[in-house]
Design a protein around this motif. Sequence first.
Motif, PDB file in Angstrom:
ATOM      1  N   LEU A 276     -47.368 -11.225  -9.969  1.00  0.00           N
ATOM      2  CA  LEU A 276     -46.002 -11.537  -9.555  1.00  0.00           C
ATOM      3  C   LEU A 276     -45.371 -12.603 -10.438  1.00  0.00           C
ATOM      4  CD1 LEU A 276     -46.391 -11.617  -5.665  1.00  0.00           C
ATOM      5  CD2 LEU A 276     -45.503  -9.759  -7.097  1.00  0.00           C
ATOM      6  N   PRO A 277     -44.123 -12.408 -10.843  1.00  0.00           N
ATOM      7  CA  PRO A 277     -43.404 -13.463 -11.558  1.00  0.00           C
ATOM      8  C   PRO A 277     -43.283 -14.696 -10.663  1.00  0.00           C
ATOM      9  CG  PRO A 277     -42.237 -11.365 -11.695  1.00  0.00           C
ATOM     10  CD  PRO A 277     -43.311 -11.193 -10.675  1.00  0.00           C
ATOM     11  N   PRO A 278     -43.447 -15.888 -11.209  1.00  0.00           N
ATOM     12  CA  PRO A 278     -43.357 -17.104 -10.396  1.00  0.00           C
ATOM     13  C   PRO A 278     -42.068 -17.211  -9.595  1.00  0.00           C
ATOM     14  CG  PRO A 278     -44.234 -17.626 -12.563  1.00  0.00           C
ATOM     15  CD  PRO A 278     -43.814 -16.180 -12.609  1.00  0.00           C
ATOM     16  N   SER A 279     -40.967 -16.686 -10.118  1.00  0.00           N
ATOM     17  CA  SER A 279     -39.668 -16.838  -9.453  1.00  0.00           C
ATOM     18  C   SER A 279     -39.603 -16.156  -8.094  1.00  0.00           C
ATOM     19  CB  SER A 279     -38.562 -16.282 -10.346  1.00  0.00           C
ATOM     20  OG  SER A 279     -38.850 -14.932 -10.663  1.00  0.00           O
ATOM     21  N   ARG A 359     -52.583 -16.005 -13.660  1.00  0.00           N
ATOM     22  CA  ARG A 359     -52.883 -14.627 -13.234  1.00  0.00           C
ATOM     23  C   ARG A 359     -52.830 -13.634 -14.380  1.00  0.00           C
ATOM     24  NH1 ARG A 359     -54.181 -10.341 -12.571  1.00  0.00           N
ATOM     25  NH2 ARG A 359     -54.032  -8.953 -10.753  1.00  0.00           N
ATOM     26  N   ASP A 360     -51.976 -13.862 -15.363  1.00  0.00           N
ATOM     27  CA  ASP A 360     -51.805 -12.887 -16.439  1.00  0.00           C
ATOM     28  C   ASP A 360     -52.652 -13.212 -17.672  1.00  0.00           C
ATOM     29  OD1 ASP A 360     -50.176 -15.179 -16.892  1.00  0.00           O
ATOM     30  OD2 ASP A 360     -49.015 -14.047 -18.373  1.00  0.00           O
ATOM     31  N   LEU A 361     -53.453 -14.270 -17.613  1.00  0.00           N
ATOM     32  CA  LEU A 361     -54.301 -14.636 -18.747  1.00  0.00           C
ATOM     33  C   LEU A 361     -55.766 -14.559 -18.344  1.00  0.00           C
ATOM     34  CD1 LEU A 361     -52.336 -17.708 -20.191  1.00  0.00           C
ATOM     35  CD2 LEU A 361     -52.223 -15.315 -20.935  1.00  0.00           C
ATOM     36  N   ALA A 362     -56.649 -14.370 -19.329  1.00  0.00           N
ATOM     37  CA  ALA A 362     -58.063 -14.126 -19.036  1.00  0.00           C
ATOM     38  C   ALA A 362     -58.853 -15.403 -18.775  1.00  0.00           C
ATOM     39  CB  ALA A 362     -58.703 -13.347 -20.186  1.00  0.00           C
ATOM     40  N   ASP A 363     -58.546 -16.476 -19.481  1.00  0.00           N
ATOM     41  CA  ASP A 363     -59.422 -17.645 -19.469  1.00  0.00           C
ATOM     42  C   ASP A 363     -58.911 -18.770 -18.576  1.00  0.00           C
ATOM     43  OD1 ASP A 363     -61.110 -16.404 -21.341  1.00  0.00           O
ATOM     44  OD2 ASP A 363     -59.861 -17.106 -23.010  1.00  0.00           O
ATOM     45  N   PRO A 381     -42.554 -21.552 -15.989  1.00  0.00           N
ATOM     46  CA  PRO A 381     -41.534 -20.865 -16.800  1.00  0.00           C
ATOM     47  C   PRO A 381     -42.123 -20.103 -17.982  1.00  0.00           C
ATOM     48  CG  PRO A 381     -40.834 -23.105 -16.284  1.00  0.00           C
ATOM     49  CD  PRO A 381     -42.269 -23.003 -15.871  1.00  0.00           C
ATOM     50  N   LYS A 382     -43.203 -20.643 -18.569  1.00  0.00           N
ATOM     51  CA  LYS A 382     -43.849 -19.936 -19.675  1.00  0.00           C
ATOM     52  C   LYS A 382     -44.415 -18.606 -19.215  1.00  0.00           C
ATOM     53  CE  LYS A 382     -45.182 -23.836 -22.637  1.00  0.00           C
ATOM     54  NZ  LYS A 382     -46.317 -24.637 -23.164  1.00  0.00           N
ATOM     55  N   MET A 383     -45.032 -18.593 -18.014  1.00  0.00           N
ATOM     56  CA  MET A 383     -45.568 -17.334 -17.497  1.00  0.00           C
ATOM     57  C   MET A 383     -44.443 -16.343 -17.225  1.00  0.00           C
ATOM     58  SD  MET A 383     -47.816 -16.482 -14.093  1.00  0.00           S
ATOM     59  CE  MET A 383     -48.133 -14.751 -13.663  1.00  0.00           C
ATOM     60  N   GLN A 384     -43.339 -16.836 -16.664  1.00  0.00           N
ATOM     61  CA  GLN A 384     -42.188 -15.974 -16.389  1.00  0.00           C
ATOM     62  C   GLN A 384     -41.732 -15.284 -17.673  1.00  0.00           C
ATOM     63  OE1 GLN A 384     -40.729 -15.949 -13.154  1.00  0.00           O
ATOM     64  NE2 GLN A 384     -39.266 -14.372 -13.742  1.00  0.00           N
ATOM     65  N   LYS A 385     -41.603 -16.060 -18.736  1.00  0.00           N
ATOM     66  CA  LYS A 385     -41.164 -15.520 -20.020  1.00  0.00           C
ATOM     67  C   LYS A 385     -42.216 -14.589 -20.607  1.00  0.00           C
ATOM     68  CE  LYS A 385     -39.462 -17.009 -24.558  1.00  0.00           C
ATOM     69  NZ  LYS A 385     -39.172 -18.183 -25.430  1.00  0.00           N
ATOM     70  N   ARG A 386     -43.492 -14.944 -20.440  1.00  0.00           N
ATOM     71  CA  ARG A 386     -44.589 -14.143 -20.973  1.00  0.00           C
ATOM     72  C   ARG A 386     -44.611 -12.749 -20.338  1.00  0.00           C
ATOM     73  NH1 ARG A 386     -48.205 -18.181 -20.359  1.00  0.00           N
ATOM     74  NH2 ARG A 386     -49.102 -17.322 -18.457  1.00  0.00           N
ATOM     75  N   LEU A 387     -44.373 -12.682 -19.035  1.00  0.00           N
ATOM     76  CA  LEU A 387     -44.370 -11.385 -18.354  1.00  0.00           C
ATOM     77  C   LEU A 387     -43.268 -10.483 -18.896  1.00  0.00           C
ATOM     78  CD1 LEU A 387     -45.073 -12.313 -14.613  1.00  0.00           C
ATOM     79  CD2 LEU A 387     -46.649 -11.311 -16.271  1.00  0.00           C
TER      80      LEU A 387
END
Length: 479
Positions: A276-279, A359-363, A381-387
Motif C-alpha cells: 500500500l502507498p503510505p498516503s 514493504r517494497d524493498l528486500a533488505d 515520501p520516498k516509498m510513495q515516489k518509488r511505487l
Amino acid sequence: MDISQREDFSKWYLQTIQQADLMSYSPVRGCIIFKPDGYEIWEHIQEAFNKRFKEEGIRNAYFPMLIPESFFSKEKEHIEGFSPELPWVTEAAGEILEERLALRPTSETMIGTAFSDWIQSYRDLPYEINQWANVFRWEKKTLPFLRTSEFLWQEGHTAHQSAEEAKERTQRMLDIYQEVVENVLAVPVYEGEKTPSERFAGAMNTYSIEAMMKDGKAVQAGTSHYMGTKFAEAFDIRFLNEANEHVYAHTTSWGVSTRLIGSLIMTHGDDQGLVLPPSVAPTQIVLLPVGPWQKKPEIVEQLQLIAQELKESGYRVTLDDSDNTPGFKFNEWELKGVPLRIEFGPRDMKNQQVMVKWRDLADKEAVKLADLSSYVAEGLPKMQKRLLETARTYRKENEHYDIDTLQQLEDHIEAAKEQDVPAGWALIGWDGSDETEAAIKEATGFTIRNIPYNPPMKKSVDIVSGKPAVQTVWIARAY
C-alpha cells in the motif's frame, strides 16, 4: 499466500483482499461488505479528492437513492444506457407503488431535476456540486472493488453559462483525477477521450484515465463528461442570461469509484500480499517487539514512546505486542501491505537502534533511535515516489508499439499466452469507425481504452482496414 500472481492473477487477487481483511461477501449477490481496513483506504481517497474539490469551490451535497421512473424517460439515451442494470422498487409498506422507483445507477436525472429549480439566472452560475454516495448497477459478472452491483463513488455535477466554461471544467476534473491517482495512489494513468461507443449514456464527450494492472489488463480509473445542453434540454435547466434571454445551461458530470481500491491492489501487490502507498495505508507504520522481549518490559515501553512520538507527528501507527511469533507477525503485516515495519529487541536496546523494513524493498537496515523521526519523515515520501516509478517502469515494459495489423495483434496475444506473460497494451491506428472497433473486440477481446492526448508515437494505418488512421489509440483487455 497460497497462489502466486503468475499462477492465477484473479485468484491471487481474491485471496489477497480476503486474507488482508479488506472485505467479505454479502448475502446479496454481487455486493460486498467493506471491512474497516478496506473502508479506511476509501476514506483516505475521499480525503484527497475532497481537499482538491473544495479548493475548486465545489461543495458536497446529497440526493435521494430512489429515482422515479419518469425521470429516466426524459433523456432517451440515458435510460437506454442503464436500463439492463437497473434494480426497481415496485412495492412498499404492502402497497404497489403508482410509479416504479429505481435504485440510482447515477444521480444524473435527480440532480438535473433539482438544477432546473435552483438555476434561474446567470448569477446562479456556475453551479458546482459533488455527491459521495452508493449506486447500483446489477452486474452479472462481479469482482470485489472492481465491479460489484452496489459500489461507492463520488459524482460531480456542474452547470455553466457557456460550452467553453463547461469543457474547461470537464478537463480540469480529469486532470485532478490524474493528479490524485498518480500522486496519492501511485498508479500511473493514460489521459484521453473515449470513443463514441464508449461514451457515458447521453454525453457529448467522455474523457477517461486508464490504468494498467500487473496482469496487463486495463481499469477505467475515472471519467469526466461534457454533456453539452442535452441534459439541460431534457430537464429544462434554463437561465436568464445577461442579454435577458432564456437559454439552456451547459452541464458536466465526473466520477471515480471504489474500483480505485482494486486498481491500487492490482498495481502494487506482490506474492506476499498487499503493497500500500503510505498516503492511503490504514496503518503506515507497525512496531514489533522481537527477541526475548516478554521478560524485558523496557522493550515495549520504548516502543510505546516511539509510537506516541510518531502518532504526534501525524502518522498512523500500530504497536503489535501480541503473543504471536515474530514470523507470524512479519507475514501478517506484509500481507496487509503496511509500508514500514520497525523491529526492536534486547540487542537493539543495547545498541540504541531499531531495525526497519520497507514493504517494497528486500533488505532490513539499522537506524539509530535518535535519527528515527527524520528517517521516517524522509522515507515515507520516498516509498510513495518509488511505487509510482516502479509502476511506470512495469507499464512501459508492457506497452507495444509494433502491432499494425489484426493478424499481428492475434499473433502477439497467442505468443503472450504461450510464454505465460501479460499481453499488455498496444498502441494502434484507428480509422474512427465503429466497425473497426467492433472487429478488434470480436477477434481479440481487446477494446479501445481511450484516444490519448499525447501518444508516445503517431500511427498512420488502421489496424483492421489498412486505411489511413484518423486516431492513435490504446487497446487492451479490460476489467
